[in-house]
Design an enzyme around this catalytic site. Structure first.
Site, PDB file in Angstrom:
ATOM      1  N   PHE A 165       0.873  -0.993   0.001  1.00  0.00           N
ATOM      2  CA  PHE A 165      -0.090  -0.009  -0.079  1.00  0.00           C
ATOM      3  C   PHE A 165       1.034   1.387  -0.071  1.00  0.00           C
ATOM      4  O   PHE A 165       1.835   1.338   0.786  1.00  0.00           O
ATOM      5  CB  PHE A 165      -0.998   0.131   1.219  1.00  0.00           C
ATOM      6  CG  PHE A 165      -1.820   0.854   1.330  1.00  0.00           C
ATOM      7  CD1 PHE A 165      -3.139   0.837   0.420  1.00  0.00           C
ATOM      8  CD2 PHE A 165      -1.900   2.027   2.295  1.00  0.00           C
ATOM      9  CE1 PHE A 165      -4.148   2.052   0.494  1.00  0.00           C
ATOM     10  CE2 PHE A 165      -2.730   2.761   2.299  1.00  0.00           C
ATOM     11  CZ  PHE A 165      -3.961   2.796   1.202  1.00  0.00           C
ATOM     12  N   ASP A 201       3.203  -5.234   8.294  1.00  0.00           N
ATOM     13  CA  ASP A 201       1.948  -4.651   8.139  1.00  0.00           C
ATOM     14  C   ASP A 201       0.890  -5.580   8.089  1.00  0.00           C
ATOM     15  O   ASP A 201       0.530  -6.262   7.111  1.00  0.00           O
ATOM     16  CB  ASP A 201       1.951  -3.898   7.111  1.00  0.00           C
ATOM     17  CG  ASP A 201       0.667  -2.791   6.966  1.00  0.00           C
ATOM     18  OD1 ASP A 201      -0.306  -3.205   7.694  1.00  0.00           O
ATOM     19  OD2 ASP A 201       0.801  -1.646   6.264  1.00  0.00           O
ATOM     20  N   TYR A 219      -9.765  -0.961  11.554  1.00  0.00           N
ATOM     21  CA  TYR A 219     -11.058  -0.608  10.835  1.00  0.00           C
ATOM     22  C   TYR A 219     -11.358  -1.287   9.632  1.00  0.00           C
ATOM     23  O   TYR A 219     -12.371  -1.020   8.899  1.00  0.00           O
ATOM     24  CB  TYR A 219     -11.207   0.950  10.672  1.00  0.00           C
ATOM     25  CG  TYR A 219     -10.139   1.445   9.640  1.00  0.00           C
ATOM     26  CD1 TYR A 219      -9.712   1.246   8.541  1.00  0.00           C
ATOM     27  CD2 TYR A 219      -8.876   2.247  10.294  1.00  0.00           C
ATOM     28  CE1 TYR A 219      -8.664   1.809   7.595  1.00  0.00           C
ATOM     29  CE2 TYR A 219      -7.917   2.857   9.570  1.00  0.00           C
ATOM     30  CZ  TYR A 219      -7.693   2.399   8.147  1.00  0.00           C
ATOM     31  OH  TYR A 219      -6.822   2.868   7.777  1.00  0.00           O
ATOM     32  N   LYS A 220     -10.461  -2.180   9.377  1.00  0.00           N
ATOM     33  CA  LYS A 220     -10.725  -3.466   8.207  1.00  0.00           C
ATOM     34  C   LYS A 220     -11.339  -4.591   8.773  1.00  0.00           C
ATOM     35  O   LYS A 220     -12.750  -4.337   9.321  1.00  0.00           O
ATOM     36  CB  LYS A 220      -9.648  -3.611   7.609  1.00  0.00           C
ATOM     37  CG  LYS A 220      -9.148  -2.548   6.655  1.00  0.00           C
ATOM     38  CD  LYS A 220      -7.534  -2.560   5.645  1.00  0.00           C
ATOM     39  CE  LYS A 220      -7.375  -1.364   5.107  1.00  0.00           C
ATOM     40  NZ  LYS A 220      -6.003  -1.075   5.129  1.00  0.00           N
ATOM     41  N   ARG A 275     -12.248  -5.656  -5.822  1.00  0.00           N
ATOM     42  CA  ARG A 275     -11.966  -6.514  -4.525  1.00  0.00           C
ATOM     43  C   ARG A 275     -13.171  -6.847  -3.741  1.00  0.00           C
ATOM     44  O   ARG A 275     -14.054  -5.790  -3.343  1.00  0.00           O
ATOM     45  CB  ARG A 275     -11.055  -5.624  -3.642  1.00  0.00           C
ATOM     46  CG  ARG A 275     -10.150  -6.395  -2.816  1.00  0.00           C
ATOM     47  CD  ARG A 275      -9.389  -5.199  -2.402  1.00  0.00           C
ATOM     48  NE  ARG A 275      -9.736  -4.043  -1.358  1.00  0.00           N
ATOM     49  CZ  ARG A 275      -9.032  -3.082  -0.726  1.00  0.00           C
ATOM     50  NH1 ARG A 275      -7.731  -3.329  -0.671  1.00  0.00           N
ATOM     51  NH2 ARG A 275      -9.586  -2.360  -0.174  1.00  0.00           N
TER      52      ARG A 275
END
Ligand SMILES: *Cc1c(COP(=O)(O)O)cnc(C)c1O
Length: 342
Positions: free
Chosen positions: A44, A125, A150-151, A302
């Site tokens: 990312f 990560d 928050y995922k 996705r």
């Protein structure tokens, strides 16, 4: 149990990118000929921006001191290529556990073992694996890790982040210090000489958002009750079913979708990358029909079925909706340009 850490090895603090900065500021110690950071090209971008700026802060040039390992197929990173790049000039390795676009799950245990054998600290990560894949961060001897809540962890939009520092580093002075990293029992003595907290709490910097933590607390209780092994089992069953549906109902012409995620259960995280040349418009049409995907350039839709609340019927319906979109050319009503977020 969620990430295989001992209690003092984790702290809820900051946000993903800020935690990465603080950990790299601690563990990146360029010296002599060991000056480079090893990362990968599919990570990312925020992580890459942070690593570049950390290299610059040491007065070094990212073009020479940030080594990005590439992908052979544009989707995945080969662990062998990463391990081959762990040379004597590498001072730190920072990699994701699951790639945000293709959903490839890297073999973190193997990478950590290779880094340790070469005496290179390694940070992971876990933003796309925490809450959906089991980890054994302590046993794998990962030096540090960080992730967002928050995922998969459902802590709510913008939820506070988490970080892990292996026990063997406790007592180190963090690269970025603040009063929340002080010895906890004496934090309010307000002494001017900094003393590191004896656990990962040393990597807290300032006052965390207590309201923000409350939402995460509620979510973590559910993860505790369900157990990560069962969550992973259900998640793999959901993604396996979706792979089957894409193969059987969406791969032939005129649909022409294909799976960009490794099919082997050991090598995939919790989401699937479904590729299509017109993914940008199909993702918008899908959203208009009430299914919320992400579009990731250049050609990835996705989809992340969630063990807690996505049903098999919803996956079937999503695939039928994708067929209808293509059958009726529904995507042609949308512009092939990026919206701000999706
Ligand atoms: C989601 C995500 C981030 C997000 O960073 P924030 O600082 O929380 O905005 C960073 N890295 C990866 C790999 C991610 O997936």
């Amino acid at each position: 149990m969620l990430v295989g850490a001992r209690p003092g090895e984790i702290v809820v603090t900051g946000s993903t990118t800020v935690n990465l900065h603080s950990l790299v500021a601690t563990f990146y110690q360029p010296a002599g000929t060991r000056t480079r950071i090893l990362a990968d090209r599919l990570n990312f971008p925020s992580d890459i921006y942070a690593l570049e700026s950390q290299v610059r802060l040491r007065g070094l040039d990212p073009a020479r001191h940030l080594i990005l390992v590439g992908s052979r197929d544009g989707r995945t990173i080969d662990e062998v290529d990463l391990i081959r790049s762990m040379n004597d000039d590498i001072a730190l390795v920072v990699l994701p556990s699951v790639l945000y676009r293709s959903g490839q799950l890297l073999d973190v245990e193997r990478l950590a073992r290779a880094a340790r054998a070469r005496d290179i600290p390694i940070g992971i990560d876990c933003s796309h694996s925490a809450g959906v894949v089991p980890h054994r961060l302590h046993d794998w001897e990962v030096d540090f890790a960080f992730w967002c809540n928050y995922k998969y962890l459902n802590g709510g939009p913008g939820a506070i982040g988490s970080l892990f520092v292996h026990e063997r580093h406790h007592g180190l002075r963090p690269g970025l210090t603040g009063w929340w990293g002080f010895q906890k029992e004496r934090q309010f003595d307000l002494a001017l000489d900094f003393e590191s907290a004896a656990n990962a709490g040393a990597w807290q910097i300032g006052t965390p958002s207590i309201l923000g933590m409350a939402g995460l607390r509620g979510s973590l209780d559910l993860f505790h009750e369900a157990g990560i092994a069962r969550i992973r089992e259900k998640s793999l069953a959901l993604t396996a079913y979706l792979i089957d549906l894409v193969d059987s109902r969406l791969s032939a012409s005129p649909y022409s979708f294909r799976i960009g995620t490794p099919r082997d259960a050991e090598r995939r995280g919790g989401h699937l990358a479904i590729e299509h040349p017109d993914a940008i418009r199909i993702a918008k049409a899908l959203r208009a029909r009430g299914v919320v995907p992400d579009f990731r350039p250049p050609d990835v839709i996705r989809l992340a079925p969630i063990a807690f609340y996505t049903s098999y019927v919803e996956l079937w319906d999503t695939v039928e909706i994708l067929r209808e979109i293509v059958d009726h050319g529904e995507q042609l009503r949308f512009a092939a340009t990026r919206d701000l977020i999706s």
